[in-house]
Design a protein around this motif. Structure first.
Motif, mmCIF file in Angstrom:
data_model
loop_
_atom_site.group_PDB
_atom_site.id
_atom_site.type_symbol
_atom_site.label_atom_id
_atom_site.label_comp_id
_atom_site.label_asym_id
_atom_site.label_seq_id
_atom_site.Cartn_x
_atom_site.Cartn_y
_atom_site.Cartn_z
ATOM 1 N N ASN A 1 0.840 -1.189 0.000
ATOM 2 C CA ASN A 1 0.000 0.000 0.000
ATOM 3 C C ASN A 1 0.882 1.248 0.000
ATOM 4 O O ASN A 1 1.813 1.353 0.794
ATOM 5 C CB ASN A 1 -0.901 0.009 1.242
ATOM 6 C CG ASN A 1 -1.813 1.207 1.287
ATOM 7 O OD1 ASN A 1 -2.466 1.532 0.304
ATOM 8 N ND2 ASN A 1 -1.869 1.877 2.422
ATOM 9 N N ARG B 1 -2.577 -4.007 0.340
ATOM 10 C CA ARG B 1 -3.935 -3.899 -0.179
ATOM 11 C C ARG B 1 -4.185 -5.056 -1.139
ATOM 12 O O ARG B 1 -3.251 -5.567 -1.769
ATOM 13 C CB ARG B 1 -4.149 -2.563 -0.884
ATOM 14 C CG ARG B 1 -3.187 -2.299 -2.013
ATOM 15 C CD ARG B 1 -3.402 -0.942 -2.644
ATOM 16 N NE ARG B 1 -4.707 -0.840 -3.266
ATOM 17 C CZ ARG B 1 -5.104 0.229 -3.970
ATOM 18 N NH1 ARG B 1 -4.281 1.266 -4.107
ATOM 19 N NH2 ARG B 1 -6.291 0.259 -4.513
ATOM 20 N N GLN C 1 -12.291 -1.722 1.887
ATOM 21 C CA GLN C 1 -10.871 -1.734 1.539
ATOM 22 C C GLN C 1 -10.571 -2.573 0.310
ATOM 23 O O GLN C 1 -9.417 -2.732 -0.059
ATOM 24 C CB GLN C 1 -10.067 -2.253 2.734
ATOM 25 C CG GLN C 1 -10.137 -1.368 3.966
ATOM 26 C CD GLN C 1 -9.366 -1.962 5.135
ATOM 27 O OE1 GLN C 1 -9.683 -3.043 5.637
ATOM 28 N NE2 GLN C 1 -8.341 -1.262 5.572
ATOM 29 N N TYR D 1 -11.320 -5.848 -0.020
ATOM 30 C CA TYR D 1 -11.247 -7.281 0.246
ATOM 31 C C TYR D 1 -12.560 -7.956 -0.145
ATOM 32 O O TYR D 1 -13.647 -7.410 0.089
ATOM 33 C CB TYR D 1 -10.958 -7.546 1.723
ATOM 34 C CG TYR D 1 -9.573 -7.140 2.148
ATOM 35 C CD1 TYR D 1 -8.477 -7.954 1.867
ATOM 36 C CD2 TYR D 1 -9.361 -5.938 2.818
ATOM 37 C CE1 TYR D 1 -7.200 -7.574 2.239
ATOM 38 C CE2 TYR D 1 -8.076 -5.550 3.201
ATOM 39 C CZ TYR D 1 -7.004 -6.373 2.900
ATOM 40 O OH TYR D 1 -5.739 -5.993 3.261
#
Length: 461
Positions: free
Chosen positions: A146, A270, A288, A290
Motif C-alpha cells: 500500500n 492492499r 478496503q 477485500y
C-alpha cells in the motif's frame, strides 16, 4: 464465440492456487489456473522466500562480527557483497518458481493460462480474447504494498518489498516508513548489512497491535544494534534533496527531516481486486477492496470462492494454504471445515524472532475473564544462554476458570519453532494442566514451556 468450459477456474497461482489445482486434478476435474505475472505469488517471489533468505545472510554477517564472543576471529572487518547477497535470494526465488511451474505442468487435467483474468459474468472469465466458464471459480490474487497519499509520494523514488528484495546496492541510509512486520525485518537486516537505518512510525510505539512490553523490547533490541527510531510521526512527507530524499516526520516537535539515500514504504498491504471486474460478477467487497466471504470462504455468489490475502481473513502464507485446505476438505472430502475453527499463529522475523498465537494480554484483559499470567526472560532459558542469544522473553495468558491457554508470545531465539507447542495444545483444546505434564527435550527453548505454565498467577499475586 462460446466460452471454453472447465470444471473449475483458479485465478492466481499463489500459495493456495497450485495446491488447489493439484487436488482438483487428482479428483479428475478439468481445471484452468490463470496467472498474469509470476507463479508462486508473493511468498515465492517477493515475500517469505527472498526475505527470509536475506534475513539469513544478515544473521550470518551479524554472528561473524560477534566472533570474539564465541572464541574465534575472522582477521578483519566483515565486507558485504550485496550483488552476491541478492543473487543468493534470486536463485532461491527462481528455483521455487520453477518447481511450482513444473508441478503445474505435470497435472494432466490442468491448463496454466498466462494473462490478466477479469470477470465478465458471475461464472465467466475473460483472459485477453479468450473466454472461460466454470461452475466453480476460486479467486487467489493476493495483495501488494500500500502506498499512502502522502505529500511528495509521486515526486521521489520509493521502494516497496518487491523492489528491495532485488536491491544489489547497499543503501547509505535506508529510511523505513512503517514500524510493523515488513518494515522491522528490513530495518534490522540492512543495519546488519552496514546501512544507516531510521524507522519512521506514526504510532507512539512499534507494532502497536502487540502488547506494550513486546513493542518496548523490540525497540530496545533494534536500538542496541544502532537503528534509529522516530515514533509519533504525524507529518510524513517526501522531498528530493539532490540525489537523496528528505522524509519529514513531525510538524510540531523535532521537525528536522530524515535524509536518506533510499526509502522503503512498509505501511501495510492492499488486495489485488480492483481490476478483476468483480462488479460484473456481482461479487461483494468491503470498503478496503477485500472480497467478502463466509466462514467456508464462499462469496455472495454461489460457487465463487476467495482464498488468501484478497479475502481479508488472514494475511499470511500459512492462512492462505489453510484456506485451500478448508475449501478442498469441504468440496472433495465431505467435511465441514470453517475459518473460525483455526487458531492462527504468526511470527516477526527479526532476530530474535517474535512468535505469537491467540490473544495478546491486552485483548484477554478486555474479555472480562479471570486470567492467569506468566512471563520469563530468555536469560533464564538455558538454550538461549548457550547460544549467546538471550534477548527477549516468553509469556502465556490463560483462563483461570476453564484452564485454557488464551495466548502466548515468545520473543527469543527459536521462538518461531517453540510456539507450535502452545499452538498445537490450543488447537487440541487441551488445558494447562495437561500441557504442564508434557516432557520436552533438553536443551531446547520448548523445555521452558511447562515451567512457564507452573508459574501462572493472577496479576495481583
Amino acid at each position: 464465440m462460446s466460452p471454453d468450459t472447465f470444471d473449475a477456474i483458479i485465478i492466481g497461482a499463489g500459495q493456495a492456487g497450485p495446491s488447489l489445482a493439484g487436488r482438483l486434478n487428482d479428483a479428475g476435474m478439468k481445471v484452468a489456473i490463470i496467472e498474469r505475472h509470476l507463479v508462486g505469488g508473493t511468498c515465492v517471489n517477493t515475500g517469505c522466500k527472498p526475505t527470509k533468505t536475506l534475513v539469513a545472510s544478515a544473521y550470518a554477517a551479524h554472528t561473524a562480527r560477534r566472533g570474539s564472543e564465541y572464541g574465534f576471529t575472522i582477521g578483519g572487518p566483515i565486507e558485504i557483497d550485496m550483488r552476491a547477497v541478492a543473487a543468493r535470494a534470486r536463485k532461491i526465488i527462481l528455483d521455487s518458481r520453477a518447481g511450482n511451474e513444473s508441478w503445474l505442468a505435470g497435472m494432466s487435467n490442468v491448463e496454466l493460462i498466462r494473462g490478466h483474468a477479469r470477470f465478465i459474468a458471475s461464472h465467466t472469465i475473460a483472459v485477453g480474447e479468450r473466454e472461460l466458464t466454470a461452475p466453480l471459480i476460486f479467486v487467489n490474487v493476493g495483495g501488494r504494498a500500500n502506498i499512502p497519499n502522502a505529500p511528495g509520494v509521486g515526486e521521489v523514488p520509493l521502494l516497496t518489498n518487491t523492489d528491495i528484495v532485488a536491491l544489489e546496492k547497499l543503501p547509505r541510509h535506508l529510511v523505513v516508513v512503517g514500524g510493523s512486520y515488513i518494515g522491522l525485518e528490513f530495518a534490522q537486516m540492512y543495519r546488519r548489512f552496514g546501512s544507516e537505518v531510521t524507522i519512521v512510525e506514526r504510532s507512539d510505539r512499534l507494532i502497536a497491535r502487540e502488547d506494550p512490553d513486546v513493542s518496548d523490547e523490540i525497540r530496545a533490541i533494534l536500538e542496541r544494534e544502532g537503528v534509529t527510531i522516530r515514533l509519533g510521526a504525524d507529518c510524513i512527507g517526501f522531498e528530493r534533496r539532490g540525489d537523496e530524499i528528505a522524509v519529514s516526520v513531525n510538524c510540531e516537535s523535532n521537525n528536522a527531516p530524515v535524509i536518506g539515500s533510499h526509502v522503503l514504504m512498509a505501511v501495510g498491504r492492499r488486495p489485488n481486486t480492483d481490476d478483476l471486474g468483480l462488479d460484473k460478477a456481482g461479487i461483494d467487497t468491503d470498503g478496503q477492496g477485500y472480497i467478502t466471504v463466509d466462514d467456508r470462504l464462499q462469496t455472495n455468489i454461489p460457487g465463487v470462492y476467495a482464498l488468501g490475502d484478497c479475502n481479508g481473513r488472514g494475511a499470511f502464507t500459512h492462512t492462505a494454504y489453510n484456506d485451500f485446505e478448508i475449501v478442498a476438505a469441504n468440496l472433495l472430502d465431505g467435511e465441514d471445515r470453517t475459518v473460525d475453527q483455526r487458531i492462527v499463529g504468526y511470527a516477526l522475523y527479526i532476530d530474535p524472532p517474535l512468535a505469537r498465537v491467540g490473544m495478546t494480554d491486552a485483548a484477554a484483559e478486555k474479555s472480562g475473564r479471570r486470567l492467569l499470567f506468566s512471563k520469563r526472560p530468555m536469560s533464564r532459558v538455558g538454550r538461549a544462554v548457550e547460544k549467546g542469544e538471550s534477548q527477549g522473553f516468553m509469556k502465556i495468558v490463560a483462563d483461570a476458570d476453564t484452564r485454557q491457554i488464551l495466548g502466548a508470545a515468545i520473543l527469543g531465539t527459536g521462538g518461531d519453532e517453540a510456539i507450535h507447542g502452545v499452538l498445537d495444545m490450543m488447537h487440541a483444546g487441551q488445558t494447562i494442566d495437561t500441557f504442564r505434564w508434557a516432557l520436552p527435550i533438553h536443551p531446547t527453548v520448548s523445555e521452558l514451556l511447562p515451567t512457564l505454565l507452573l508459574d501462572l498467577k493472577n496479576r495481583g499475586s
